[in-house]
Design a protein around this motif. Structure first.
Motif, short mmCIF file in Angstrom:
data_model
loop_
_atom_site.label_atom_id
_atom_site.label_comp_id
_atom_site.label_asym_id
_atom_site.label_seq_id
_atom_site.Cartn_x
_atom_site.Cartn_y
_atom_site.Cartn_z
N ALA A 48 0.85 -1.20 0.00
CA ALA A 48 0.00 0.00 0.00
C ALA A 48 0.88 1.25 0.00
N LEU A 49 0.55 2.18 -0.87
CA LEU A 49 1.29 3.43 -0.96
C LEU A 49 0.50 4.54 -0.29
N PRO A 50 1.19 5.53 0.25
CA PRO A 50 0.47 6.70 0.76
C PRO A 50 -0.34 7.34 -0.37
N GLU A 51 -1.47 7.92 -0.04
CA GLU A 51 -2.39 8.41 -1.07
C GLU A 51 -1.83 9.59 -1.86
N GLY A 58 4.29 2.90 -15.36
CA GLY A 58 4.95 1.62 -15.58
C GLY A 58 5.77 1.12 -14.40
N THR A 59 5.78 1.87 -13.31
CA THR A 59 6.55 1.46 -12.13
C THR A 59 5.71 0.54 -11.26
N VAL A 60 6.28 -0.61 -10.92
CA VAL A 60 5.60 -1.58 -10.05
C VAL A 60 6.32 -1.61 -8.71
N PRO A 61 5.65 -1.22 -7.62
CA PRO A 61 6.31 -1.21 -6.32
C PRO A 61 6.48 -2.63 -5.78
N GLU A 62 7.65 -2.92 -5.25
CA GLU A 62 7.93 -4.20 -4.60
C GLU A 62 7.89 -4.06 -3.08
N ALA A 63 8.35 -2.91 -2.59
CA ALA A 63 8.37 -2.67 -1.14
C ALA A 63 8.26 -1.18 -0.89
N ASP A 69 10.46 11.37 7.72
CA ASP A 69 10.55 12.42 6.72
C ASP A 69 10.43 11.93 5.28
N LEU A 70 10.62 10.62 5.05
CA LEU A 70 10.72 10.10 3.69
C LEU A 70 9.80 8.91 3.46
N VAL A 71 9.53 8.67 2.18
CA VAL A 71 8.87 7.44 1.74
C VAL A 71 9.78 6.84 0.68
N LEU A 72 10.26 5.63 0.92
CA LEU A 72 11.14 4.92 -0.02
C LEU A 72 10.34 3.83 -0.70
N VAL A 73 10.43 3.78 -2.03
CA VAL A 73 9.72 2.77 -2.80
C VAL A 73 10.75 1.98 -3.60
N VAL A 74 10.82 0.68 -3.37
CA VAL A 74 11.69 -0.20 -4.15
C VAL A 74 10.83 -0.75 -5.28
N THR A 75 11.32 -0.57 -6.51
CA THR A 75 10.54 -0.98 -7.67
C THR A 75 11.01 -2.34 -8.19
N GLY A 76 10.19 -2.93 -9.04
CA GLY A 76 10.52 -4.23 -9.60
C GLY A 76 11.68 -4.21 -10.57
#
Length: 96
Positions: A48-51, A58-63, A69-76
């Motif tokens: 779930a991502l923050p709204e 085309g980005t698929v979040p893995e984690a 202070d931050l939101v880190l998104v690891v992509t596929g």
């Protein structure tokens, strides 16, 4: 010949009951573990991502990791996208 051939000595009867109790306990444990795994498995939709966060097309979040202070998104595709808590893009880090 009064002794029945299937009569076990007391120590073996005790061991037999210990084995039966162990078997029932292990069966119960396996059923419990399977039940927990089935009820807590994610549905495959991704984290779930923050709204207020908008990912590039085309980005698929893995984690997703949310800090103070931050939101880190690891992509596929092997990238880490760094966003501020307000959803503003800050940095992209490529992973090898």
């Amino acid at each position: 010949m009064d002794d029945a051939p299937d009569r076990l000595p007391p120590s073996l009867r005790f061991l037999k009951w210990l084995v039966i109790v162990l078997m029932v306990t292990m069966i119960g444990g396996v059923i419990t573990i399977v039940g927990v795994l089935v009820t807590r498995m994610p549905d495959g939709s991704g984290p779930a991502l923050p709204e207020n966060l908008v990912l590039p097309d085309g980005t698929v979040p893995e984690a997703v990791t949310v800090t103070r202070d931050l939101v880190l998104v690891v992509t596929g595709d092997g990238r880490v996208l760094v966003f501020g808590r307000n959803g503003q893009f800050r940095q992209e880090i490529r992973l090898d």
